[in-house]
Design a protein around this motif. Structure first.
Motif, PDB file in Angstrom:
ATOM      1  N   LYS A  67      -3.829   1.128 -11.445  1.00 19.40           N
ATOM      2  CA  LYS A  67      -4.193   0.055 -10.530  1.00 19.40           C
ATOM      3  C   LYS A  67      -3.232  -0.753 -10.007  1.00 19.40           C
ATOM      4  N   GLN A  85       0.722  -1.138  -0.024  1.00 18.93           N
ATOM      5  CA  GLN A  85      -0.111  -0.095  -0.039  1.00 18.93           C
ATOM      6  C   GLN A  85       0.839   1.157  -0.026  1.00 18.93           C
ATOM      7  N   ASP A 137     -11.250  -8.303   0.697  1.00 24.73           N
ATOM      8  CA  ASP A 137     -10.763  -7.290  -0.244  1.00 24.73           C
ATOM      9  C   ASP A 137      -9.985  -6.446   0.316  1.00 24.73           C
ATOM     10  N   LYS A 138      -8.749  -6.140  -0.330  1.00 33.07           N
ATOM     11  CA  LYS A 138      -7.677  -5.133   0.303  1.00 33.07           C
ATOM     12  C   LYS A 138      -8.456  -3.892   0.392  1.00 33.07           C
ATOM     13  N   ASP A 139      -9.294  -3.510  -0.362  1.00 38.90           N
ATOM     14  CA  ASP A 139      -9.821  -2.091  -0.390  1.00 38.90           C
ATOM     15  C   ASP A 139     -11.163  -2.102   0.893  1.00 38.90           C
ATOM     16  N   GLN A 140     -11.393  -3.323   1.423  1.00 43.49           N
ATOM     17  CA  GLN A 140     -12.427  -3.307   2.410  1.00 43.49           C
ATOM     18  C   GLN A 140     -11.592  -3.167   3.605  1.00 43.49           C
ATOM     19  N   ARG A 180      -1.310  -1.195   7.284  1.00 44.51           N
ATOM     20  CA  ARG A 180      -0.811  -0.795   5.706  1.00 44.51           C
ATOM     21  C   ARG A 180      -0.016   0.289   5.613  1.00 44.51           C
ATOM     22  N   ALA A 220      -5.355   3.488  -3.199  1.00 38.75           N
ATOM     23  CA  ALA A 220      -6.457   4.398  -3.284  1.00 38.75           C
ATOM     24  C   ALA A 220      -6.557   5.515  -2.295  1.00 38.75           C
ATOM     25  N   ILE A 221      -6.417   4.890  -0.964  1.00 38.64           N
ATOM     26  CA  ILE A 221      -6.421   5.466   0.257  1.00 38.64           C
ATOM     27  C   ILE A 221      -5.683   6.791   0.577  1.00 38.64           C
ATOM     28  N   ALA A 276      -3.263  -1.867  -1.962  1.00 38.37           N
ATOM     29  CA  ALA A 276      -4.170  -0.817  -2.127  1.00 38.37           C
ATOM     30  C   ALA A 276      -3.812   0.756  -1.615  1.00 38.37           C
TER      31      ALA A 276
END
Length: 547
Positions: free
Chosen positions: A222, A2, A438-441, A408, A16-17, A14
């Motif tokens: 991605k 991440q 899921d990694k984004d959860q 992360r 995105a955050i 992940a």
């Protein structure tokens, strides 16, 4: 892995955050008294004032105490010690004065800021790469841009360049390249990614006529999609021709039927090279993580998932595996073991010291890969054995919706340094709570702090620790008895290598996730994240007595 604002950044995962979390975590930094004397780098080639000097083959052992003035290597020498010689000491570090400032404009940015590299210096010229992959040669004394090669290829970082043989080596988001050191003109470029889901974000290794660049399983568009992996390539330094490759995540050996789901591996940082033909590097984590709804807790990838989360030694000429040490098998929490390994000695014995987001610093025997000591740093809260349980199918011992340290964005995210007696590790204390497979959860902790930890090389015991109010996302650098570290609030810290006592602090013009480069009497400090009101990303310098 991440990523967050990087240079230290996180591993592969992940993504995105990032900046959202960053802003939440930020303790806003103040402005700078420095004037932005120079505009952003001009486009195209320009004049040069430096020679060709190839100083890439520095002596490999920290114990040898080589002079690194003029080093062309991202981490100071071939051993990645980040031990940089010069006149700055605990007695005069307070006399450092602000020098020039070079603004990092819009053309320097990716979605993770403007800068995440360690600049290198050769014969009075700084060679620098921003997060859009653009490369510049900058006069060390004046901050004047001598030439610039524009790529406009944003990546996540950490990135950066390496210099040797009259060439500047680097990478864009998908290709490795070599530039003429005098002019910045591209000599060769070689595409390395296999598909649109892969990328590159590292400063290349350079040694013995070869350039070493690894792909990673993700890019700005991605991150951690199935069927992506990190492959290390050895390229001919003169032509860019592929010489050999090493698959850091041979997913077909994990599960042939799930190759389209599984992924992982890759390098973030420059390998270390010994004097006997060996090269050493750390590898990122496997995925998917923690798993998927159909394959919880990484069950799509049974077993240890070699060579992820490992320190690996290869023959530098052939790519043949010598040994590996896996710090944790079957990772399910994005706990990369990604930092540049340090070649040094433990009780007089040639050793390799490595660390990563898993929150451990380890020392292993350089010849055999046998563990010498292992030290947890930063905050851990009882989940270190979870990946072992997952690898054995003991899922009843694993639970979602539990806060996990390191998270992360936690552990040792950035490169360490050593003075031959201690290793200085920058630490981030941040948690994560996975609400689904899921990694984004996932929810990252809303508070995050930092530490600078000195670990005794002979014993693995913690000598001293400094606590910071914000994350230590930047690499540490040591010169004589001074350790430099940065924190995300944009503060540059200088502390005593012996005691951890604060000797000097400076507010940078913006937030930072990057360490500093020390060259002779000058500290080069990139601040590449405009994460607070009025912040201006820039590269700034500090010199002894302003000279």
């Amino acid at each position: 892995m991440q990523r967050v604002p990087k240079a230290a950044l996180l591993g592969a995962g992940a993504l995105a955050i990032v900046l959202v979390v960053v802003v939440v975590l930020l303790v806003a930094g103040g402005g700078s008294d420095n004037d932005n004397k120079n505009a952003a780098a001009p486009r195209g080639g320009a004049t040069q004032k430096q020679g060709n000097g190839d100083q890439g083959d520095a002596k490999p052992d920290a114990s040898a105490k080589p002079s690194l003035t003029g080093s062309a290597l991202p981490n100071g020498d071939l051993s990645n010690t980040r031990d940089m010689k010069g006149p700055i000491t605990s007695g005069n570090v307070k006399d450092l004065q602000a020098g020039w400032s070079l603004a990092l404009g819009q053309e320097s940015q990716s979605q993770y800021g403007s800068y995440a590299a360690s600049p290198v210096v050769v014969k009075g010229v700084i060679y620098s790469q921003d997060l859009a992959s653009n490369v510049s040669a900058i006069d060390l004394k004046t901050g004047e841009v001598l030439w610039s090669q524009q790529y406009a290829s944003p990546d996540q970082g950490p990135n950066g360049v390496n210099v040797g043989g009259g060439r500047v080596y680097g990478a864009t988001a998908d290709s490795a390249f070599a530039l003429d050191q005098k002019t910045g003109k591209e000599i060769w470029s070689r595409k390395l990614i296999r598909n649109a889901g892969e990328g590159i974000d590292m400063a290349p290794g350079y040694h013995g006529g070869l350039v070493y660049v690894s792909t990673v399983p993700g890019n700005n568009g991605k991150f951690y999609g199935g069927g992506t992996k990190g492959i290390l390539w050895a390229l001919d330094a003169k032509s860019g021709k592929k010489v050999w490759s090493f698959d850091t995540a041979p997913t077909e050996k994990w599960s042939k039927k799930n190759e389209d789901i599984n992924l992982g591996g890759g390098l973030w940082h420059t390998p270390a090279f010994d004097g006997s033909g060996g090269m050493y590097f750390g590898v990122g984590n496997p995925g998917p993580f923690p798993g998927t709804d159909d394959h919880p807790w990484g069950s799509s990838r049974p077993g240890k998932n070699l060579y992820t989360n490992s320190l690996v030694k290869l023959d530098a000429k052939t790519g043949k595996l010598k040994w590996y040490y896996q710090v944790i098998p079957h990772d399910i929490y994005d706990w990369d073991f990604q930092n540049p390994p340090i070649l040094t000695k433990v009780k007089g014995r040639p050793a390799v010291v490595e660390s990563g987001k898993v929150g451990y610093v380890v020392a292993v025997d350089r010849a055999t890969g046998k563990l010498l000591w292992k030290r947890a740093v930063g905050k851990h809260n009882g989940h270190d054995k979870d990946p072992f349980y997952a690898s054995k199918g003991q899922y009843s011992k694993l639970r979602l919706n539990e806060e996990i340290y390191p998270g992360r964005l936690g552990g040792v995210i950035a490169p360490m340094s050593t003075d031959g007696k201690y290793v200085f590790a920058p630490v981030v204390n941040n948690s994560v709570t996975f609400t689904g497979q899921d990694k984004d959860q996932a929810t990252d902790g809303q508070t995050s702090t930092g530490e600078l930890v000195a670990v005794d090389l002979d014993t693995g015991k913690i000598k001293w620790k400094v606590e910071f109010p914000t994350p230590a996302f930047g690499a540490t650098t040591v010169t004589n008895d001074v350790v430099f570290a940065t924190t995300f609030d944009g503060v540059l810290h200088a502390v005593s290598a012996k005691t951890g006592k604060t000797l000097w602090e400076q507010q940078l013009p913006a937030s930072t996730n990057t360490g500093v480069t020390v060259h002779d009497n000058t500290v080069i400090a990139p601040a590449g994240l405009a994460a607070g009101q009025g912040q201006t990303p820039a590269i700034v310098t500090y010199t002894l007595n302003g000279k």
